[in-house]
Design an enzyme around this catalytic site. Structure first.
Site, PDB file in Angstrom:
ATOM      1  N   LYS A  28     -11.460  -5.864 -12.600  1.00  0.00           N
ATOM      2  CA  LYS A  28     -12.537  -5.186 -11.944  1.00  0.00           C
ATOM      3  C   LYS A  28     -12.636  -3.891 -12.179  1.00  0.00           C
ATOM      4  CE  LYS A  28     -13.333  -8.799  -8.329  1.00  0.00           C
ATOM      5  NZ  LYS A  28     -13.517  -8.995  -7.106  1.00  0.00           N
ATOM      6  N   ASN A  85     -17.682  -6.863 -10.707  1.00  0.00           N
ATOM      7  CA  ASN A  85     -17.249  -8.218 -10.898  1.00  0.00           C
ATOM      8  C   ASN A  85     -18.468  -8.827 -11.646  1.00  0.00           C
ATOM      9  OD1 ASN A  85     -19.555  -8.280  -8.808  1.00  0.00           O
ATOM     10  ND2 ASN A  85     -18.509 -10.020  -7.930  1.00  0.00           N
ATOM     11  N   ASP A 132     -19.956  -8.268  -4.755  1.00  0.00           N
ATOM     12  CA  ASP A 132     -19.149  -8.678  -3.578  1.00  0.00           C
ATOM     13  C   ASP A 132     -19.929  -8.340  -2.155  1.00  0.00           C
ATOM     14  OD1 ASP A 132     -17.117 -10.329  -4.922  1.00  0.00           O
ATOM     15  OD2 ASP A 132     -15.839  -8.393  -5.331  1.00  0.00           O
ATOM     16  N   THR A 188      -1.315   0.511   5.662  1.00  0.00           N
ATOM     17  CA  THR A 188      -1.190   1.988   5.272  1.00  0.00           C
ATOM     18  C   THR A 188      -2.290   2.733   5.425  1.00  0.00           C
ATOM     19  OG1 THR A 188       0.163   0.894   3.152  1.00  0.00           O
ATOM     20  CG2 THR A 188      -0.569   3.207   3.115  1.00  0.00           C
ATOM     21  N   ASP A 222      -2.820   5.819   5.340  1.00  0.00           N
ATOM     22  CA  ASP A 222      -3.579   6.976   4.234  1.00  0.00           C
ATOM     23  C   ASP A 222      -4.743   6.073   3.399  1.00  0.00           C
ATOM     24  OD1 ASP A 222      -2.145   8.966   5.149  1.00  0.00           O
ATOM     25  OD2 ASP A 222      -0.645   9.155   3.581  1.00  0.00           O
ATOM     26  N   GLY A 269     -14.227 -17.309   3.709  1.00  0.00           N
ATOM     27  CA  GLY A 269     -14.650 -16.283   2.387  1.00  0.00           C
ATOM     28  C   GLY A 269     -15.337 -17.488   1.383  1.00  0.00           C
TER      29      GLY A 269
HETATM   30  P1  NAP Z   1      -5.937  -5.588  -2.640  1.00  0.00           P
HETATM   31  O1  NAP Z   1      -6.675  -4.450  -3.193  1.00  0.00           O
HETATM   32  O2  NAP Z   1      -4.570  -5.560  -3.245  1.00  0.00           O
HETATM   33  O3  NAP Z   1      -5.493  -4.998  -0.985  1.00  0.00           O
HETATM   34  C1  NAP Z   1      -4.638  -5.836  -0.422  1.00  0.00           C
HETATM   35  C2  NAP Z   1      -5.149  -5.488   1.333  1.00  0.00           C
HETATM   36  O4  NAP Z   1      -3.964  -6.171   2.125  1.00  0.00           O
HETATM   37  C3  NAP Z   1      -4.460  -3.980   1.326  1.00  0.00           C
HETATM   38  O5  NAP Z   1      -5.292  -3.544   2.412  1.00  0.00           O
HETATM   39  C4  NAP Z   1      -3.079  -4.197   1.961  1.00  0.00           C
HETATM   40  O6  NAP Z   1      -2.595  -3.060   2.726  1.00  0.00           O
HETATM   41  C5  NAP Z   1      -3.186  -5.471   2.826  1.00  0.00           C
HETATM   42  N1  NAP Z   1      -2.066  -6.098   2.914  1.00  0.00           N
HETATM   43  C6  NAP Z   1      -1.037  -6.872   1.941  1.00  0.00           C
HETATM   44  N2  NAP Z   1      -0.085  -7.356   2.390  1.00  0.00           N
HETATM   45  C7  NAP Z   1       0.097  -7.103   3.522  1.00  0.00           C
HETATM   46  C8  NAP Z   1       0.969  -7.030   4.893  1.00  0.00           C
HETATM   47  N3  NAP Z   1       2.167  -7.862   4.719  1.00  0.00           N
HETATM   48  N4  NAP Z   1       0.537  -6.896   5.932  1.00  0.00           N
HETATM   49  C9  NAP Z   1      -0.615  -5.776   6.255  1.00  0.00           C
HETATM   50  N5  NAP Z   1      -1.342  -5.785   5.260  1.00  0.00           N
HETATM   51  C10 NAP Z   1      -1.123  -6.323   4.088  1.00  0.00           C
HETATM   52  O7  NAP Z   1      -6.621  -7.039  -2.696  1.00  0.00           O
HETATM   53  P2  NAP Z   1      -8.128  -7.057  -2.463  1.00  0.00           P
HETATM   54  O8  NAP Z   1      -8.606  -7.271  -3.868  1.00  0.00           O
HETATM   55  O9  NAP Z   1      -8.576  -6.409  -1.587  1.00  0.00           O
HETATM   56  O10 NAP Z   1      -8.343  -8.697  -1.924  1.00  0.00           O
HETATM   57  C11 NAP Z   1      -7.937  -8.863  -0.471  1.00  0.00           C
HETATM   58  C12 NAP Z   1      -8.382 -10.299  -0.114  1.00  0.00           C
HETATM   59  O11 NAP Z   1      -9.870 -10.567  -0.375  1.00  0.00           O
HETATM   60  C13 NAP Z   1      -7.740 -11.211  -1.428  1.00  0.00           C
HETATM   61  O12 NAP Z   1      -7.123 -12.354  -0.445  1.00  0.00           O
HETATM   62  C14 NAP Z   1      -8.667 -11.851  -1.887  1.00  0.00           C
HETATM   63  O13 NAP Z   1      -8.533 -13.366  -2.177  1.00  0.00           O
HETATM   64  C15 NAP Z   1     -10.051 -11.856  -0.869  1.00  0.00           C
HETATM   65  N6  NAP Z   1     -11.501 -11.492  -1.589  1.00  0.00           N
HETATM   66  C16 NAP Z   1     -12.347 -12.748  -1.379  1.00  0.00           C
HETATM   67  C17 NAP Z   1     -13.494 -12.654  -2.135  1.00  0.00           C
HETATM   68  C18 NAP Z   1     -14.383 -13.673  -1.892  1.00  0.00           C
HETATM   69  O14 NAP Z   1     -15.478 -13.776  -2.452  1.00  0.00           O
HETATM   70  N7  NAP Z   1     -14.163 -14.368  -0.630  1.00  0.00           N
HETATM   71  C19 NAP Z   1     -13.617 -11.479  -2.846  1.00  0.00           C
HETATM   72  C20 NAP Z   1     -12.695 -10.852  -3.098  1.00  0.00           C
HETATM   73  C21 NAP Z   1     -11.463 -10.606  -2.592  1.00  0.00           C
HETATM   74  P3  NAP Z   1      -1.799  -1.743   2.433  1.00  0.00           P
HETATM   75  O15 NAP Z   1      -2.660  -1.021   1.832  1.00  0.00           O
HETATM   76  O16 NAP Z   1      -1.017  -1.326   3.112  1.00  0.00           O
HETATM   77  O17 NAP Z   1      -0.853  -2.308   1.240  1.00  0.00           O
END
Ligand code: NAP
Length: 283
Positions: free
Chosen positions: A73, A94, A109, A159, A161, A245
């Site tokens: 992306k 996207n 999104d 996190t 920050d 979602g």
């Molecule tokens: P990302 O950029 O990797 O961000 C992951 C997030 O999850 C961060 O805030 C991270 O916190 C947190 N996290 C991960 N493991 C954790 C844990 N053990 N405890 C607490 N927090 C944790 O991922 P993303 O692209 O934002 O995607 C997030 C979700 O949205 C995914 O499940 C994805 O499938 C979904 N999504 C859905 C759609 C839809 O159309 N429905 C579209 C886009 C994304 P830290 O910053 O502390 O690491």
């Protein structure tokens, strides 16, 4: 209804690495069939090293555009000649569309999230929203909430920050809630969204103390595999208004469909049952 494709067929697709899990071909294929279009939508498994060359090559064909999923992306935004305000704000694209004067990057999104919430009729101007997470999905959701004029925004992320950086860039007035205080913040929130990866594939559910939530709160989870995460199940049990979602996935696909094929995606018959069947059938 066309009987197979002609040489004039319009086509588009989705590029990801991996892409086999993507529901977009089912989604777009359903709408193409319902409208009887001379069109196709294909999945493309493209590794990061080949992404730019792939897009530039595709843009020289009769393809109308490309959806982009993880991990491409940011790269999609970087290679585009122009970008919409939504793509610039979110920092990721996207949706790429191909034009005589170059490649346009968009991000649907945020629009998909707002479309998912629409049936719950949120009154953004009088609402406090709590966003859990600060990654890519959270950026889109925060952008959507800010542009919808939400009254108060709270962001909580493991996190801190990253939450502060996100707020500084997209929502300077947002309050930052320490991750360990997220349950207490439920008492203030009319809209609660999980934008973390917690709950994905049924692992590591995001557990909240829903007894602290406001009655009538709208609770949204960006995760849709599984469809009902522990996060949503808890909220549902507490009698809150839950949205999964899958509705965001459908909502983000509609602008892409219009951009690729020049038609509005038909509302009837609904595509959700098709996707539910695909999810159920998935190993
Ligand atoms: P990302 O950029 O990797 O961000 C992951 C997030 O999850 C961060 O805030 C991270 O916190 C947190 N996290 C991960 N493991 C954790 C844990 N053990 N405890 C607490 N927090 C944790 O991922 P993303 O692209 O934002 O995607 C997030 C979700 O949205 C995914 O499940 C994805 O499938 C979904 N999504 C859905 C759609 C839809 O159309 N429905 C579209 C886009 C994304 P830290 O910053 O502390 O690491």
């Amino acid at each position: 209804m066309t009987d197979g494709l002609t040489g004039r067929a319009v086509f588009a697709g989705v590029a990801g690495d991996p892409v086999a899990h993507s529901l977009s071909p089912r989604l777009m294929g359903h709408w193409i069939r319902m409208l009887g279009l001379d069109a196709a939508y294909l999945p493309f498994a493209v590794p990061p090293s080949g992404f730019e060359a792939f897009v530039r090559g595709l843009a020289r064909t009769q393809a109308s555009g490309l959806n982009v999923t993880l991990p491409h992306k940011e790269a999609a935004l970087a290679l585009a000649d122009r970008a919409t305000p939504a793509a610039k704000a979110v920092g990721a694209a996207n949706l790429l569309t191909f034009h005589p004067d170059g490649i346009l990057a968009d991000n649907s999104d945020a629009a998909g999230f707002l479309a998912a919430l629409e049936p719950a009729e949120p009154d953004y101007a009088s609402s406090t929203a709590l966003v859990l997470g600060a990654g890519g999905a959270a950026r889109a959701l925060v952008h959507a909430l800010v542009t919808s004029g939400v009254k108060n925004l709270l962001i909580s992320n493991r996190t801190a920050d990253r939450a502060r950086a996100l707020a500084a860039e997209l929502a300077p007035d947002a309050g930052i809630v320490p991750w360990e205080d997220r349950d207490a913040a439920l008492a203030e929130a009319d809209i609660v969204v999980n934008a973390t990866a917690l709950g994905l594939k049924g692992e590591n559910d995001l557990v909240m103390d829903w007894a602290k939530a406001r009655s009538g709160a709208i609770v949204f989870d960006s995760v849709y595999t599984p469809l009902v995460t522990g996060f949503l199940a808890g909220a549902r049990q507490a009698g809150l208004n839950t949205i999964d979602g899958l509705d965001m996935l459908i909502g983000q696909a509609r602008p892409s469909f219009r951009a690729f094929f020049g038609h509005d995606a038909p509302a009837d018959p609904p595509v959700r049952p098709v996707l539910l069947e695909a999810l159920g059938a998935r190993p």
